[in-house]
Design a protein around this motif. Structure first.
Motif, PDB file in Angstrom:
ATOM      1  N   VAL A  27      10.313  10.750   2.219  1.00  0.00           N
ATOM      2  CA  VAL A  27       9.929   9.853   1.071  1.00  0.00           C
ATOM      3  C   VAL A  27       8.672   9.356   1.180  1.00  0.00           C
ATOM      4  CG1 VAL A  27      10.799   7.905  -0.271  1.00  0.00           C
ATOM      5  CG2 VAL A  27      12.580   9.414   0.677  1.00  0.00           C
ATOM      6  N   SER A  28       8.046   9.334   0.293  1.00  0.00           N
ATOM      7  CA  SER A  28       6.688   8.751   0.335  1.00  0.00           C
ATOM      8  C   SER A  28       6.308   7.650  -0.978  1.00  0.00           C
ATOM      9  CB  SER A  28       5.429   9.841   0.210  1.00  0.00           C
ATOM     10  OG  SER A  28       4.158   9.093   0.195  1.00  0.00           O
ATOM     11  N   ASP A  29       6.320   6.467  -0.798  1.00  0.00           N
ATOM     12  CA  ASP A  29       6.148   5.441  -1.870  1.00  0.00           C
ATOM     13  C   ASP A  29       5.097   4.610  -1.835  1.00  0.00           C
ATOM     14  OD1 ASP A  29       7.140   4.198  -4.115  1.00  0.00           O
ATOM     15  OD2 ASP A  29       9.037   3.796  -3.135  1.00  0.00           O
ATOM     16  N   LYS A  30       4.679   4.077  -2.741  1.00  0.00           N
ATOM     17  CA  LYS A  30       3.515   3.176  -2.725  1.00  0.00           C
ATOM     18  C   LYS A  30       3.683   1.999  -3.768  1.00  0.00           C
ATOM     19  CE  LYS A  30       0.720   6.228  -5.669  1.00  0.00           C
ATOM     20  NZ  LYS A  30      -0.357   7.018  -5.877  1.00  0.00           N
ATOM     21  N   GLU A  31       2.901   0.858  -3.606  1.00  0.00           N
ATOM     22  CA  GLU A  31       3.011  -0.297  -4.599  1.00  0.00           C
ATOM     23  C   GLU A  31       4.860  -0.475  -4.668  1.00  0.00           C
ATOM     24  OE1 GLU A  31       0.961   0.975  -8.045  1.00  0.00           O
ATOM     25  OE2 GLU A  31      -0.839   0.242  -7.041  1.00  0.00           O
ATOM     26  N   ILE A  32       5.402  -0.732  -3.427  1.00  0.00           N
ATOM     27  CA  ILE A  32       6.784  -1.067  -3.583  1.00  0.00           C
ATOM     28  C   ILE A  32       6.931  -2.507  -4.128  1.00  0.00           C
ATOM     29  CG2 ILE A  32       8.647  -1.726  -2.016  1.00  0.00           C
ATOM     30  CD1 ILE A  32       7.757   0.486  -0.294  1.00  0.00           C
ATOM     31  N   PHE A  33       5.859  -3.434  -3.932  1.00  0.00           N
ATOM     32  CA  PHE A  33       5.980  -4.779  -4.487  1.00  0.00           C
ATOM     33  C   PHE A  33       6.151  -4.817  -6.120  1.00  0.00           C
ATOM     34  CE2 PHE A  33       1.552  -3.643  -5.182  1.00  0.00           C
ATOM     35  CZ  PHE A  33       1.059  -4.056  -6.520  1.00  0.00           C
ATOM     36  N   LYS A  34       6.161  -3.833  -6.890  1.00  0.00           N
ATOM     37  CA  LYS A  34       6.290  -3.760  -8.124  1.00  0.00           C
ATOM     38  C   LYS A  34       7.621  -3.433  -8.437  1.00  0.00           C
ATOM     39  CE  LYS A  34       1.851  -2.111  -9.525  1.00  0.00           C
ATOM     40  NZ  LYS A  34       1.136  -1.045 -10.270  1.00  0.00           N
ATOM     41  N   PHE A  44      16.906   0.403  -1.104  1.00  0.00           N
ATOM     42  CA  PHE A  44      16.682  -1.225  -1.079  1.00  0.00           C
ATOM     43  C   PHE A  44      15.796  -1.734   0.163  1.00  0.00           C
ATOM     44  CE2 PHE A  44      20.815  -0.859  -3.247  1.00  0.00           C
ATOM     45  CZ  PHE A  44      20.370  -1.746  -4.392  1.00  0.00           C
ATOM     46  N   TYR A  45      14.829  -2.071  -0.399  1.00  0.00           N
ATOM     47  CA  TYR A  45      13.520  -2.314   0.671  1.00  0.00           C
ATOM     48  C   TYR A  45      13.713  -3.926   0.828  1.00  0.00           C
ATOM     49  CZ  TYR A  45      11.343   1.798  -0.996  1.00  0.00           C
ATOM     50  OH  TYR A  45      10.862   3.084  -1.291  1.00  0.00           O
ATOM     51  N   PHE A  76       0.801  -1.197   0.060  1.00  0.00           N
ATOM     52  CA  PHE A  76      -0.009   0.105  -0.054  1.00  0.00           C
ATOM     53  C   PHE A  76       0.913   1.153  -0.079  1.00  0.00           C
ATOM     54  CE2 PHE A  76      -2.396  -3.462   1.432  1.00  0.00           C
ATOM     55  CZ  PHE A  76      -3.820  -3.417   0.690  1.00  0.00           C
ATOM     56  N   GLU A  77       1.409   1.627   1.056  1.00  0.00           N
ATOM     57  CA  GLU A  77       1.986   2.884   1.057  1.00  0.00           C
ATOM     58  C   GLU A  77       2.953   3.097   2.264  1.00  0.00           C
ATOM     59  OE1 GLU A  77      -0.689   6.053   1.683  1.00  0.00           O
ATOM     60  OE2 GLU A  77      -2.089   4.841   3.067  1.00  0.00           O
ATOM     61  N   CYS A  78       3.993   4.055   2.210  1.00  0.00           N
ATOM     62  CA  CYS A  78       5.094   3.941   3.141  1.00  0.00           C
ATOM     63  C   CYS A  78       5.706   5.308   3.029  1.00  0.00           C
ATOM     64  CB  CYS A  78       6.164   2.873   2.810  1.00  0.00           C
ATOM     65  SG  CYS A  78       7.557   2.892   3.814  1.00  0.00           S
ATOM     66  N   SER A  79       5.678   5.835   4.175  1.00  0.00           N
ATOM     67  CA  SER A  79       6.474   7.189   4.335  1.00  0.00           C
ATOM     68  C   SER A  79       7.407   7.143   5.268  1.00  0.00           C
ATOM     69  CB  SER A  79       5.426   8.152   4.800  1.00  0.00           C
ATOM     70  OG  SER A  79       4.368   8.395   3.906  1.00  0.00           O
ATOM     71  N   TYR A  80       8.688   7.843   4.903  1.00  0.00           N
ATOM     72  CA  TYR A  80       9.858   7.688   6.057  1.00  0.00           C
ATOM     73  C   TYR A  80      10.937   8.695   5.559  1.00  0.00           C
ATOM     74  CZ  TYR A  80      11.723   5.261   1.824  1.00  0.00           C
ATOM     75  OH  TYR A  80      12.193   4.863   0.597  1.00  0.00           O
TER      76      TYR A  80
END
Length: 131
Positions: A75-82, A106-107, A59-63
């Motif tokens: 940083v705000s990111d979403k759909e990291i699985f892609k 790198f996640y 979904f979403e991730c902010s850090y």
């Protein structure tokens, strides 16, 4: 005597430590203490290893990313699985007055070590067995 802490992001395990005298005949001691971190510098790029949850992966991730000048990049990111990583261009270490390296994030998905059995059926619906 005053102590001034200067953060240094290290990329190797050991450094030479030495004392020297300046023009005022006082001793300046350089002492580098290493501590675990998730930020590395490779050439002009900053490599940042970010742990994320399964929720953040889909979904979403902010850090915030700490950078060597004691500032942070939000940083705000979403759909990291892609994808497996994110590149933030021209935000790394300076190359020249007008050019910087990149920040490469790198996640790493961190899963809980224990999940209550009451969630088993929900997890099975969302993530059905593959075999």
């Amino acid at each position: 005597s005053d102590i001034i802490d200067i953060p240094i992001f290290c990329i190797k395990e050991s450094y030479d430590i030495f004392d020297f005298k300046n023009k005022y005949n006082t001793v300046i001691r350089i002492n580098i203490n290493l501590r675990p971190h998730n930020l590395y510098i490779h050439e002009n790029n900053i490599i940042f290893k970010k742990n994320i949850s399964l929720y953040e992966n889909y979904f979403e991730c902010s850090y915030k990313i700490p950078i060597p000048n004691d500032e942070f990049i939000e940083v705000s990111d979403k759909e990291i699985f892609k994808r497996k990583f994110k590149i933030i261009e021209n935000s790394g270490m300076p190359i020249s007055d007008y050019k910087r390296g990149n920040i490469i994030v790198f996640y790493n998905i961190k899963l809980p070590e224990h999940i209550d059995k009451i969630y088993k059926s929900i997890i099975e619906v969302v993530f059905p067995p593959l075999n």
